[in-house]
Design an enzyme around this catalytic site. Structure first.
Site, PDB file in Angstrom:
ATOM      1  N   TYR A 129       0.855  -1.187   0.000  1.00 22.58           N
ATOM      2  CA  TYR A 129       0.000   0.000   0.000  1.00 22.58           C
ATOM      3  C   TYR A 129       0.886   1.230   0.000  1.00 22.58           C
ATOM      4  O   TYR A 129       1.871   1.290   0.737  1.00 22.58           O
ATOM      5  CB  TYR A 129      -0.898   0.001   1.239  1.00 22.58           C
TER       6      TYR A 129
ATOM      7  N   LYS B 199       4.199   8.710   9.118  1.00 22.75           N
ATOM      8  CA  LYS B 199       3.960   8.060  10.417  1.00 22.75           C
ATOM      9  C   LYS B 199       4.981   8.452  11.487  1.00 22.75           C
ATOM     10  O   LYS B 199       4.895   9.562  12.000  1.00 22.75           O
ATOM     11  CB  LYS B 199       3.812   6.556  10.214  1.00 22.75           C
TER      12      LYS B 199
ATOM     13  N   ASP C  52       9.266   2.642  -0.072  1.00 21.00           N
ATOM     14  CA  ASP C  52       8.223   3.318   0.702  1.00 21.00           C
ATOM     15  C   ASP C  52       8.381   2.885   2.153  1.00 21.00           C
ATOM     16  O   ASP C  52       7.959   1.808   2.550  1.00 21.00           O
ATOM     17  CB  ASP C  52       6.839   2.961   0.152  1.00 21.00           C
TER      18      ASP C  52
HETATM   19  C1  LIG Z   1       0.246   4.680   5.715  1.00 18.74           C
HETATM   20  C2  LIG Z   1       1.035   4.455   4.485  1.00 18.74           C
HETATM   21  C3  LIG Z   1       1.023   5.352   3.403  1.00 18.74           C
HETATM   22  C4  LIG Z   1       0.072   6.526   3.358  1.00 18.74           C
HETATM   23  O1  LIG Z   1       0.333   7.425   4.371  1.00 18.74           O
HETATM   24  P1  LIG Z   1      -0.842   8.433   4.824  1.00 18.74           P
HETATM   25  O2  LIG Z   1      -0.187   9.310   5.830  1.00 18.74           O
HETATM   26  O3  LIG Z   1      -1.927   7.573   5.374  1.00 18.74           O
HETATM   27  O4  LIG Z   1      -1.266   9.170   3.613  1.00 18.74           O
HETATM   28  C5  LIG Z   1       1.876   5.140   2.354  1.00 18.74           C
HETATM   29  N1  LIG Z   1       2.709   4.087   2.338  1.00 18.74           N
HETATM   30  C6  LIG Z   1       2.748   3.209   3.349  1.00 18.74           C
HETATM   31  C7  LIG Z   1       3.728   2.086   3.292  1.00 18.74           C
HETATM   32  C8  LIG Z   1       1.903   3.343   4.442  1.00 18.74           C
HETATM   33  O5  LIG Z   1       1.923   2.440   5.411  1.00 18.74           O
END
Ligand SMILES: *Cc1c(COP(=O)(O)O)cnc(C)c1O
Length: 430
Positions: free
Chosen positions: A145, A268, A240
């Site tokens: 994701y 995060k 990511d």
């Molecule tokens: C949570 C997440 C996102 C998106 O981040 P948001 O702050 O929710 O927009 C993108 N990549 C990864 C791996 C994530 O866990």
């Protein structure tokens, strides 16, 4: 247990004013059923709902709260900074302090740009990769994701898996057509794709520690293979690290595996609970961004001082308290407790863990490395466990595909309570 009367009443109001009652879909409990618990307070490893019920929290706001809720150092930094102005729309010193810290911690970074969410970080990194390479295609992996930008809502994981949708309505077919999607852990398929159209691929993006569709740990060899094949074809490799960055260690998955990507995205933990994202790479690559280069990217609240202060305070506490070593120890305890507890169940299972991230694979055989290998029976088992734990004062994510997070605020006692509650919950489960 159902939600208490205050949660029920507030959520009824929320359903009128907010679509589905929420501002992010997985919070709605659709995957596990029942009314979402409405929270009013968090302190350390515990949260309290609107009915005054307390829970040990293993959601951690889905990853950011590596120090736990309302850590005094973070609260103080936020309050102090806010008192001097919430936002300037002009450069402020806290931006360079967090930037220098992040650059010093993460392999291969020379420059970063701050944004306000993980989605924004990924979206901007993709645009930069396309702008820098002059190519349009990207490759992503099913089960990873990357937020909700159009080009990445193609067989995306997280909440969408639960809803059984391969992608989102509203994403133009032509956009999705620029994204190639392959299963994780399958080097042959990647090789085939690169043989066919490698010179058209701007970037390969993945969660090097995929944690949005279970915890699908990859082999180091697979990641090394991606590093090598992208290098060979002039394609950028994007890690990511929105979940894994500053969580599995100061250098994220890149340091964990000893592999340096061309670009990395963060979110995060980097905001310590405030809305922050970031992306970065070499100065040459980042130099394609406006105002230096032709790739446009901007944000009214980007580099916001309050958010920078929260991130800085979080990373400082982690460093001074040797936080990652502590979390590894707590993680090992959690793994042992969960493994023992699941041993009381009638079905086979395994616990997957890296540092302070854990996931229960509620199926037979080796833990899956690809989304396609997750068995159907796992989700209903998880639903039963989820509600049984909530009854016992334990909050885990309301979806079988989400991982659990430990924080520095979790004591051994908290972890053992999870183990005990889980053991009791699964003992009667078929
Ligand atoms: C949570 C997440 C996102 C998106 O981040 P948001 O702050 O929710 O927009 C993108 N990549 C990864 C791996 C994530 O866990």
């Amino acid at each position: 247990m159902s939600a208490g009367p205050h949660s029920e009443a507030i959520f009824a109001r929320m359903q009128k004013a907010l679509p589905g009652g929420v501002n992010s879909p997985v919070r709605a409990f659709r995957a596990v059923g029942g009314t979402p618990i409405v929270m009013r307070r968090g302190q350390g490893a515990e949260v309290e709902d609107e009915d005054g019920r307390r829970y040990v929290d293993f959601v951690g706001s889905w990853g950011p709260l590596i120090l736990g809720h309302a850590h005094p150092a973070v609260v103080e930094a936020v309050a102090k900074t806010a008192a001097d102005g919430m936002s300037f729309g002009a450069p402020c010193k806290l931006e360079v302090e967090l930037a220098e810290k992040v650059i010093s911690m993460y392999p291969g970074l020379e420059q970063v740009r701050f944004v306000s969410s993980g989605t924004e970080a990924v979206m901007s990194a993709i645009r930069l990769a396309r702008g820098a390479t002059g190519r349009d295609l990207i490759l992503k992996f099913s089960g990873c994701y990357h937020g909700h930008a159009d080009h990445l809502l193609v067989a995306a994981g997280s909440g969408l898996v639960t809803f059984g949708q391969p992608s989102s309505a509203g994403v133009p077919k032509d956009f999705a057509g620029l994204t190639r999607v392959l299963p994780l852990a399958d080097a042959d398929k990647v090789q085939e794709l690169f043989d066919r159209e490698g010179d058209r691929i701007a970037a390969v993006i993945l969660e090097p520690i995929p944690a949005n569709n279970g915890l699908l740990l990859q082999t180091k060899e697979f990641l090394q293979f991606l590093r090598a094949i992208t290098q060979k074809h002039g394609t950028l490799l994007i890690f990511d690290e929105v979940i894994s960055g500053f969580r599995v260690g100061p250098g994220g998955a890149a340091a964990h595996y000893g592999i340096t990507p061309d670009l990395a995205t963060f979110g995060k933990v980097i905001g310590g609970g405030m809305p922050v994202g970031a992306f970065g790479g070499s100065a040459t690559l980042m130099g394609h961004l406006a105002p230096l280069g032709p790739v446009y990217q901007a944000g009214t609240l980007s580099g916001n001082p309050v958010a920078m202060a929260a991130g800085l305070a979080t990373l400082r506490v982690m460093a001074t308290e040797n936080g990652w070593a502590q979390l590894e120890r707590k993680g090992a305890l959690a793994e042992a407790e969960l493994t023992a507890a699941l041993g009381r169940a009638a079905f086979a299972s395994s616990v997957v863990r890296v540092g302070s991230i854990f996931w229960m694979s509620l199926q037979e055989g080796a833990a899956p490395r690809a989304a396609e290998c997750i068995a159907n029976e796992a989700a209903p088992r998880y639903t039963t466990i989820f509600h049984a734990l909530l009854d016992r004062g334990i909050s885990i994510a309301p979806s079988a595909y989400e991982v659990g997070f430990l924080s520095l605020a979790h004591t051994d006692e908290h972890v053992k309570r999870l183990g005990k509650a889980l053991g009791d919950a699964v003992a009667g489960l078929g």
